[in-house]
Scaffold this motif. Structure first.
Motif, mmCIF file in Angstrom:
data_model
loop_
_atom_site.group_PDB
_atom_site.id
_atom_site.type_symbol
_atom_site.label_atom_id
_atom_site.label_comp_id
_atom_site.label_asym_id
_atom_site.label_seq_id
_atom_site.Cartn_x
_atom_site.Cartn_y
_atom_site.Cartn_z
ATOM 1 N N THR A 136 -1.962 13.242 37.890
ATOM 2 C CA THR A 136 -1.275 11.990 37.558
ATOM 3 C C THR A 136 -1.088 11.872 36.044
ATOM 4 O O THR A 136 -2.035 12.051 35.282
ATOM 5 C CB THR A 136 -2.066 10.773 38.072
ATOM 6 O OG1 THR A 136 -2.158 10.869 39.492
ATOM 7 C CG2 THR A 136 -1.363 9.475 37.707
ATOM 8 N N LEU A 137 0.145 11.571 35.671
ATOM 9 C CA LEU A 137 0.473 11.405 34.255
ATOM 10 C C LEU A 137 0.757 9.928 33.981
ATOM 11 O O LEU A 137 1.513 9.287 34.709
ATOM 12 C CB LEU A 137 1.717 12.243 33.920
ATOM 13 C CG LEU A 137 2.301 12.105 32.521
ATOM 14 C CD1 LEU A 137 1.339 12.629 31.461
ATOM 15 C CD2 LEU A 137 3.638 12.852 32.418
ATOM 16 N N HIS A 138 0.108 9.416 32.948
ATOM 17 C CA HIS A 138 0.426 8.062 32.469
ATOM 18 C C HIS A 138 1.060 8.184 31.086
ATOM 19 O O HIS A 138 0.580 8.958 30.253
ATOM 20 C CB HIS A 138 -0.834 7.208 32.344
ATOM 21 C CG HIS A 138 -1.394 6.753 33.654
ATOM 22 N ND1 HIS A 138 -2.232 7.524 34.408
ATOM 23 C CD2 HIS A 138 -1.226 5.588 34.338
ATOM 24 C CE1 HIS A 138 -2.570 6.871 35.515
ATOM 25 N NE2 HIS A 138 -1.967 5.685 35.497
ATOM 26 N N VAL A 139 2.089 7.420 30.867
ATOM 27 C CA VAL A 139 2.763 7.424 29.579
ATOM 28 C C VAL A 139 2.936 5.978 29.136
ATOM 29 O O VAL A 139 3.326 5.123 29.930
ATOM 30 C CB VAL A 139 4.143 8.114 29.688
ATOM 31 C CG1 VAL A 139 4.985 7.832 28.472
ATOM 32 C CG2 VAL A 139 3.984 9.609 29.879
ATOM 33 N N ARG A 140 2.605 5.715 27.866
ATOM 34 C CA ARG A 140 2.786 4.366 27.337
ATOM 35 C C ARG A 140 3.944 4.353 26.348
ATOM 36 O O ARG A 140 4.073 5.254 25.519
ATOM 37 C CB ARG A 140 1.509 3.892 26.645
ATOM 38 C CG ARG A 140 1.557 2.427 26.204
ATOM 39 C CD ARG A 140 0.239 1.985 25.582
ATOM 40 N NE ARG A 140 -0.034 2.723 24.359
ATOM 41 C CZ ARG A 140 -1.184 2.666 23.691
ATOM 42 N NH1 ARG A 140 -2.172 1.901 24.135
ATOM 43 N NH2 ARG A 140 -1.364 3.365 22.596
ATOM 44 N N LEU A 141 4.770 3.329 26.463
ATOM 45 C CA LEU A 141 5.898 3.133 25.540
ATOM 46 C C LEU A 141 5.615 1.890 24.714
ATOM 47 O O LEU A 141 5.148 0.889 25.254
ATOM 48 C CB LEU A 141 7.192 2.926 26.333
ATOM 49 C CG LEU A 141 7.536 4.010 27.364
ATOM 50 C CD1 LEU A 141 8.645 3.516 28.303
ATOM 51 C CD2 LEU A 141 7.973 5.282 26.644
ATOM 52 N N SER A 142 5.895 1.935 23.416
ATOM 53 C CA SER A 142 5.672 0.768 22.557
ATOM 54 C C SER A 142 6.804 0.652 21.559
ATOM 55 O O SER A 142 7.209 1.663 20.977
ATOM 56 C CB SER A 142 4.375 0.917 21.752
ATOM 57 O OG SER A 142 3.281 1.184 22.582
ATOM 58 N N GLY A 143 7.278 -0.541 21.341
ATOM 59 C CA GLY A 143 8.319 -0.710 20.326
ATOM 60 C C GLY A 143 9.136 -1.960 20.565
ATOM 61 O O GLY A 143 8.642 -2.929 21.159
ATOM 62 N N ALA A 144 10.371 -1.924 20.098
ATOM 63 C CA ALA A 144 11.279 -3.046 20.299
ATOM 64 C C ALA A 144 11.570 -3.185 21.798
ATOM 65 O O ALA A 144 11.551 -2.193 22.531
ATOM 66 C CB ALA A 144 12.572 -2.811 19.532
ATOM 67 N N GLU A 145 11.826 -4.417 22.239
ATOM 68 C CA GLU A 145 12.120 -4.681 23.662
ATOM 69 C C GLU A 145 13.180 -3.722 24.184
ATOM 70 O O GLU A 145 13.036 -3.108 25.240
ATOM 71 C CB GLU A 145 12.649 -6.115 23.849
ATOM 72 C CG GLU A 145 11.683 -7.231 23.513
ATOM 73 C CD GLU A 145 10.752 -7.562 24.677
ATOM 74 O OE1 GLU A 145 10.788 -6.828 25.691
ATOM 75 O OE2 GLU A 145 9.978 -8.532 24.540
#
Lengths: 360, 492
Positions: free
Chosen positions: A211-220
């Motif tokens: 299982t791979l989890h990826v987090r995205l962060s930034g402008a909406e």
């Protein structure tokens, strides 16, 4: 308060004494085990605490070594800012000084940078008891050698950090965590490296057990666009934050138990690590594939060789026993520079003897 | 630090040995051939070296260093010679070691997002070579068209986008370098960290005094799909400074954030045709990059904050050509200064941003005190100032005033809680001001770092860290003289 610490250092230096620098002890288990030196007097940093200066519009915070990391991060959060390297605490009392000395970074490291990347300045008591400032409180500063960044990850062998200035960043406006099931490690690595080469707001990744989890962060807008580009299953916010917190603090089930925990730091493009075609043991990958945690009872030499062959190095991060040899041995010429640096900063060998390498 | 003693073999013996070790044309020893190497970008200081050596390979570079060590002759490394602090000013009794011939891009790995290059590769050439993979190397000093990556490593160079993307130290993964012992060492590597102390962190920015770089692996990052830039006009410089603080406090990290005062925009405009608002007391260039949606969202947020902070007008770049024009003006500020004045002296202090108003007022008073003009360009996002003191080097009084003016600015930077150099390095230019910024104990600790890497004191001696003696001299001159005639000259 700092005078008290300096007096202890001077007293030790004058009498051939040795000191063990310690904050809350949250990372006592990290680095070379305290063996003969377990009985060393402790230089307790916790009384020298407090935030000295923080102006959110300068993106810099300056705090004394004994300041609890929790307090520092809460202060930053109140102004919508954070430490981008997400340093793990490994205990409720973790201090700012310990964070910099250990130099350990959390899930955001591959995209945002490491603890050392955010160090702007430090005050240090060297082994002569001299209290000096290096670097400063500004983001750009190239006056003199960058001693303050050298202190990050030095495990206290060069001196006592009494104060640090760290660059801080705004908390991202938007964040989303995506989950992808049924991915072999090699497939996950291929995807992570491909995505990292695209302008996507990736801020963390973790792969274990298919299982791979990826987090995205930034402008909406950036997070929204990346979500639709990557697919996967969106985790509810509460689940996402507890998932990344458990990874950062190593409270996830993968990290439980007594089996030795190896930290394999390799190029992100290295294929799955193996010895004679066999996997190394249980694995958990972070940092886009550049950090690979392994639970393994294989001999240290074999694991080190697997990491070396992949272009990296292996650290015995946590182990139940008191085996020496936690870090990959240094090339002799590099070791020589380490020995000379130690002699220049701490000629009498007062601080944390043997904590980074035996004899240093 | 003690200079290595010159061995009795003398200059001729060393030069013939070097000529025997290196291919024909790699060792220059005539005055005519060495003239181009007598100074770097700090042209105030000129000095012919004993010889100039241009190795083509790492093995030749190692052989050069070993020969010099055996002869007890100092080695001054030089990249492209664009440095502004005299870091590559030759040593009169030393060998100037140019990496200009080591200029090959060895490998671009689009999957690992890295470039492995020789030290003489130009900064911009890396981004150009990576462009077909949609990648680039982020640090972009204004001299990027000419400056070399080896020099960037030596100086920890910044640029106009480093608030968001970091300095050289944040974008270099590995440096291969030769110590004065002749050892070829790897600092950093292909992983994100290395065992032991973070020697790479101290090597970057060490001004060629710890080891000589022979190969660099840099991080490449995805080129943003789009970038747009706002030009905001302000009727007052202090209001512009406050606007910067408001942007940051509002959680915005622009990709680039630059300020120019009116004397600077008026100086640049005829030269660069950037389209600047010449009636504004100051302009801010504020850039957003990312996906088109992200850029639109950020430009809207930035515009709102800038308007609330008192901008009198805003112009958003409507095309890539217009954005490039906005930046061309900023990046050409130094050449423009050279166009309006016989000479200019570029300062490089950094201050906490909140002290900007005080600093600019003080500079205005210094303009009156020294009777010289000083336009200001400013990396506003990170507090790094580049006042450009305009003077005439042929007029000794003008030169002396410019140097004293510069020293005043730098010392005020320290007094305001900043530093004498944000990105240009100390070299020989700011060595006296290091006495002001660092007390004797810290300077001695710097010498300790130097000895740990270079126990022979062979590499670039006399730069960056002043001796106790020198600081004592400087202190006495400050007391007696006021304006110092030639602060860069050794006085003992």
């Amino acid at each position: 308060m700092v005078d008290d610490l300096i007096a202890q250092v001077q007293a030790a230096a004058g009498t051939g004494g040795r000191l063990r620098i310690r904050g809350s002890g949250s990372k006592d288990w990290y680095g070379e085990p305290w063996q003969a030196s377990d009985a060393l007097p402790v230089l307790d940093t916790r009384a020298h605490a407090g935030i000295v200066d923080y102006d959110p519009s300068e993106l810099v915070v300056t705090a004394r070594c004994g300041t609890p990391l929790a307090e520092l991060e809460a202060t930053l959060a109140a102004s919508g800012q954070m430490l981008a390297c997400e340093p793990p605490r490994f205990g409720p009392g973790a201090t700012v000084g310990g964070c910099v000395s250990a130099g350990l970074s959390g899930p955001r490291r591959a995209s945002a940078g490491s603890v050392r990347d955010f160090v702007l300045g430090a005050r240090l008591v060297n082994g002569r008891g001299q209290h000096m400032a290096f670097g400063g409180q500004v983001i750009k500063n190239v006056a003199g050698y960058d001693v303050s960044r050298l202190l990050a990850g030095s495990l206290g062998i060069l001196g006592l950090i009494t104060e640090v200035s760290l660059k801080v960043v705004p908390v991202p406006v938007a964040e989303a965590t995506l989950r992808f099931d049924g991915l072999e490690q090699a497939t996950a690595l291929e995807r992570l490296n491909r995505w990292a080469g695209q302008p996507l707001p990736l801020s963390a990744s973790a792969w274990a057990d298919g299982t791979l989890h990826v987090r995205l962060s930034g402008a909406e807008a950036a997070v929204r666009a990346a979500r639709s580009a990557l697919g996967g299953e969106l985790l509810p916010d509460a689940d996402a934050s507890s998932f990344w917190a458990a990874l950062r603090e190593q409270s996830a089930p993968f990290f439980a138990g007594d089996e030795p925990l190896w930290r394999m730091s390799v190029p992100s493009i290295a294929p799955p690590l193996a010895l004679a075609g066999q996997g190394l043991g249980g694995e958990l990958l972070e940092w886009g594939g550049a950090l690979r945690w392994t639970r393994s009872t294989l001999p240290a030499d074999a694991l080190r060789e697997a990491a070396r062959a992949a272009g990296g190095h292996a650290t015995l991060f946590r182990a139940a026993d008191t085996l020496s040899g936690r870090f990959t041995p240094l090339d002799p010429a590099l070791l020589h520079i380490h020995q000379r640096l130690k002699a220049e900063f701490d000629p009498a060998g007062v601080f944390n003897p043997g904590r980074l390498y035996p004899g240093l | 630090m003690d200079m290595p003693a010159r061995a009795a073999t003398g200059r001729e013996a060393l030069v013939s040995r070097l000529k025997a070790l290196l291919p024909v044309g790699s060792v220059l020893d005539t005055e005519e051939a060495q003239r181009p190497y007598e100074c770097d970008g700090l042209t105030l200081f000129r000095q012919l070296p004993l010889a100039t050596v241009l190795p083509s390979t790492e093995a030749e570079l190692v052989a050069t260093i070993q020969a010099c060590r055996e002869a007890g002759v100092p080695v001054v490394p030089r990249g492209a010679g664009t440095g502004l602090s005299g870091g590559a000013t030759p040593h009169p009794e030393g060998v100037l070691l140019s990496t200009a011939k080591m200029s090959r891009i060895l490998d671009i790995d689009p999957v690992a997002r890295t470039a492995r290059v020789q030290p003489g590769v130009r900064n911009l050439a890396i981004s150009e070579a990576a462009a077909r993979h949609g990648l680039y190397y982020a640090p972009d000093p204004s001299s990027q068209i000419a400056c070399s990556i080896g020099g960037n490593v030596a100086e920890n160079s910044g640029g106009v986008h480093c608030l968001k993307y970091g300095l050289t130290v944040h974008n270099v993964l590995r440096v291969r370098a030769v110590t004065s012992d002749g050892d070829v060492l790897e600092f950093g590597g292909g992983a994100l960290d290395s065992p032991g102390l973070d020697l790479l962190a101290v090597l970057v920015g060490s001004e060629g005094m710890l080891a000589v770089t022979t190969e660099v692996t840099v991080k490449l990052i995805p080129r943003p799909q789009l970038a747009r830039c706002i030009m905001a006009s302000f009727a007052d410089v202090g209001v512009a400074g406050d606007a910067v603080a408001r942007l940051i406090a509002d959680g915005i990290i622009p990709a680039g954030l630059e300020m120019m005062d009116q004397p600077a925009t008026r100086m640049v405009e005829p030269f660069a045709n950037a389209g600047y608002d010449l009636d504004a007391a100051a302009i801010l260039l504020c850039e957003a990059d990312g996906t088109p949606e992200e850029v639109e969202e950020e430009i809207a947020r930035m515009s709102e904050v800038l308007r609330e902070a008192g901008a009198t007008s805003l112009r958003v770049s409507a095309s890539e050509a217009e954005r490039m024009r906005f930046w061309a003006g900023r990046k050409n500020a130094f050449p423009a200064a050279g166009r309006v004045s016989p000479d200019y002296y570029c300062m490089d202090g950094t201050i906490p941003r909140r002290r900007l108003g005080e600093m600019l007022r003080a500079i205005q008073q210094m303009e009156v005190k020294y009777d010289m003009r000083c336009p200001n360009v400013f990396h506003a996002g990170d507090g790094n100032l580049h006042p450009l003191i305009l003077f005439d080097a042929n007029d000794p009084s003008s030169l002396a005033r410019a140097e004293a003016f510069g020293a005043d600015i730098l010392e005020l930077c320290v007094a305001l809680g900043g530093t004498v150099t944000g990105e240009h390095g100390v070299g020989i230019e700011k060595i006296n001001q290091m006495c002001v910024q660092f007390p004797a104990e810290a300077r001695e600790q710097f010498f300790g770092v130097k000895r740990a890497f270079d126990p022979h004191g062979l590499l670039n001696p006399g730069k960056c860290i002043p001796t106790l003696h020198r600081c004592a001299e400087y202190g006495r001159m400050k007391v007696h003289g006021g304006a110092v005639p030639h602060p860069g000259l050794e006085r003992f």
